[in-house]
Design a protein around this motif. Structure first.
Motif, mmCIF file in Angstrom:
data_model
loop_
_atom_site.group_PDB
_atom_site.id
_atom_site.type_symbol
_atom_site.label_atom_id
_atom_site.label_comp_id
_atom_site.label_asym_id
_atom_site.label_seq_id
_atom_site.Cartn_x
_atom_site.Cartn_y
_atom_site.Cartn_z
ATOM 1 N N THR A 143 29.524 24.833 -50.427
ATOM 2 C CA THR A 143 28.380 25.234 -49.622
ATOM 3 C C THR A 143 28.521 26.696 -49.232
ATOM 4 O OG1 THR A 143 28.334 22.992 -48.722
ATOM 5 C CG2 THR A 143 27.054 24.658 -47.553
ATOM 6 N N LEU A 144 27.413 27.397 -49.316
ATOM 7 C CA LEU A 144 27.343 28.777 -48.858
ATOM 8 C C LEU A 144 26.236 28.869 -47.822
ATOM 9 C CD1 LEU A 144 27.693 28.857 -52.216
ATOM 10 C CD2 LEU A 144 27.933 31.257 -51.723
ATOM 11 N N HIS A 145 26.363 29.801 -46.917
ATOM 12 C CA HIS A 145 25.286 30.054 -45.973
ATOM 13 C C HIS A 145 24.984 31.552 -45.983
ATOM 14 C CE1 HIS A 145 28.942 30.660 -43.571
ATOM 15 N NE2 HIS A 145 28.230 31.522 -42.886
ATOM 16 N N LYS A 146 23.739 31.854 -45.770
ATOM 17 C CA LYS A 146 23.308 33.242 -45.827
ATOM 18 C C LYS A 146 23.460 33.881 -44.456
ATOM 19 C CE LYS A 146 19.794 36.168 -47.748
ATOM 20 N NZ LYS A 146 18.541 36.235 -48.470
ATOM 21 N N GLU A 147 24.126 35.015 -44.461
ATOM 22 C CA GLU A 147 24.268 35.817 -43.255
ATOM 23 C C GLU A 147 23.531 37.132 -43.479
ATOM 24 O OE1 GLU A 147 28.441 36.214 -42.423
ATOM 25 O OE2 GLU A 147 28.583 34.161 -41.683
ATOM 26 N N TRP B 71 25.693 36.243 -48.759
ATOM 27 C CA TRP B 71 26.136 34.844 -48.821
ATOM 28 C C TRP B 71 27.615 34.732 -48.493
ATOM 29 C CZ3 TRP B 71 22.805 30.948 -49.136
ATOM 30 C CH2 TRP B 71 21.520 31.224 -49.609
ATOM 31 N N LYS B 72 27.963 33.704 -47.723
ATOM 32 C CA LYS B 72 29.357 33.445 -47.352
ATOM 33 C C LYS B 72 29.681 31.979 -47.660
ATOM 34 C CE LYS B 72 32.658 35.121 -44.169
ATOM 35 N NZ LYS B 72 32.953 36.200 -43.299
ATOM 36 N N ASP C 68 16.380 27.520 -48.197
ATOM 37 C CA ASP C 68 16.371 28.410 -47.041
ATOM 38 C C ASP C 68 17.630 29.283 -47.027
ATOM 39 O OD1 ASP C 68 13.896 27.357 -46.192
ATOM 40 O OD2 ASP C 68 14.921 25.696 -45.194
ATOM 41 N N ASN C 69 18.472 29.118 -46.008
ATOM 42 C CA ASN C 69 19.684 29.938 -45.862
ATOM 43 C C ASN C 69 20.949 29.194 -46.247
ATOM 44 O OD1 ASN C 69 18.259 32.186 -44.960
ATOM 45 N ND2 ASN C 69 18.289 31.467 -42.846
ATOM 46 N N LYS C 70 20.795 28.153 -47.064
ATOM 47 C CA LYS C 70 21.934 27.343 -47.493
ATOM 48 C C LYS C 70 21.903 27.205 -49.009
ATOM 49 C CE LYS C 70 23.943 22.762 -46.732
ATOM 50 N NZ LYS C 70 23.754 21.472 -46.070
ATOM 51 N N ASP D 223 31.456 28.453 -47.197
ATOM 52 C CA ASP D 223 32.001 27.647 -46.102
ATOM 53 C C ASP D 223 33.360 27.082 -46.508
ATOM 54 O OD1 ASP D 223 29.608 28.091 -44.773
ATOM 55 O OD2 ASP D 223 28.775 26.125 -45.247
ATOM 56 N N ILE E 247 19.364 26.490 -53.948
ATOM 57 C CA ILE E 247 19.205 27.158 -52.662
ATOM 58 C C ILE E 247 18.028 26.563 -51.915
ATOM 59 C CG2 ILE E 247 18.646 29.351 -51.543
ATOM 60 C CD1 ILE E 247 20.227 30.747 -53.703
#
Length: 186
Positions: free
Chosen positions: A152-156, A160-161, A90-92, A163, A88
């Motif tokens: 890849t995931l991104h934080k919302e 986590w969601k 940051d937000n990725k 991609d 991880i």
């Protein structure tokens, strides 16, 4: 008084011990997503992934008076996964994931052979016929295939969601990348 202080200290320690790391939260999102997909729980899956985007190529074949959801259920009912590594920044998040699912190279090859056979007999191949053929192939016991990809995931705000991209599609549909590369040659 000492008892109250002891309770407060114990609660603070429990909060620190029970608090999940960002890696644990991302892994939990991946697991919940794959469980929802396996169970054909689209609403739950959409909390972690854009499910419609994942199955978009099939949705292009929606036919009148027939739901494609029957075919979608067959796509992932046998899926299993193993999260090998996660990093991880940051937000990725980047997660190395192994998926074991139906061998889509064999499934699509068989489907194309059947559709080609219909076409050679000069019958019209409707979307409904194509969908029925695919569903019949998916319902049969097929060989599984393992695929490892980095997703890849991104934080919302909600968590986590995952991609949806080519790597994820190759992971979810093991072997399909070979079929696509062969089709692109023609």
């Amino acid at each position: 008084f000492i008892f109250v202080i002891f309770i407060i200290i114990a609660l603070i320690i429990m909060l620190f011990v029970l608090k999940k790391t960002p890696e644990e939260k991302a892994i939990e999102s991946i697991v919940r997503c794959f469980k929802a997909i396996k169970m054909s729980d689209v609403d739950s899956a959409n909390k972690y992934i854009n499910y419609d985007e994942l199955v978009a190529s099939l949705d292009a074949m929606i036919v009148e008076n027939r739901s494609i959801s029957d075919v979608e259920k067959e796509l992932f009912k046998d899926i299993n996964w193993n999260i090998k590594n996660i990093k991880i920044e940051d937000n990725k998040a980047m997660a190395e994931v192994e998926i074991i699912n139906k061998n889509f190279e064999d499934i699509i090859t068989e489907w194309m052979k059947q559709l080609y056979g219909i076409r050679n007999s000069e019958q019209v191949i409707s979307n409904q016929i194509a969908l029925e053929k695919l569903e019949n192939i998916l319902e049969k016991e097929t060989e599984s295939k393992s695929e490892v990809q980095t997703i890849t995931l991104h934080k919302e705000k909600e968590g986590w969601k995952i991609d949806v991209n080519e790597e994820l599609r190759n992971l979810m549909y093991p072997g399909i990348d070979k079929v696509i590369s062969v089709l692109n040659e023609y």
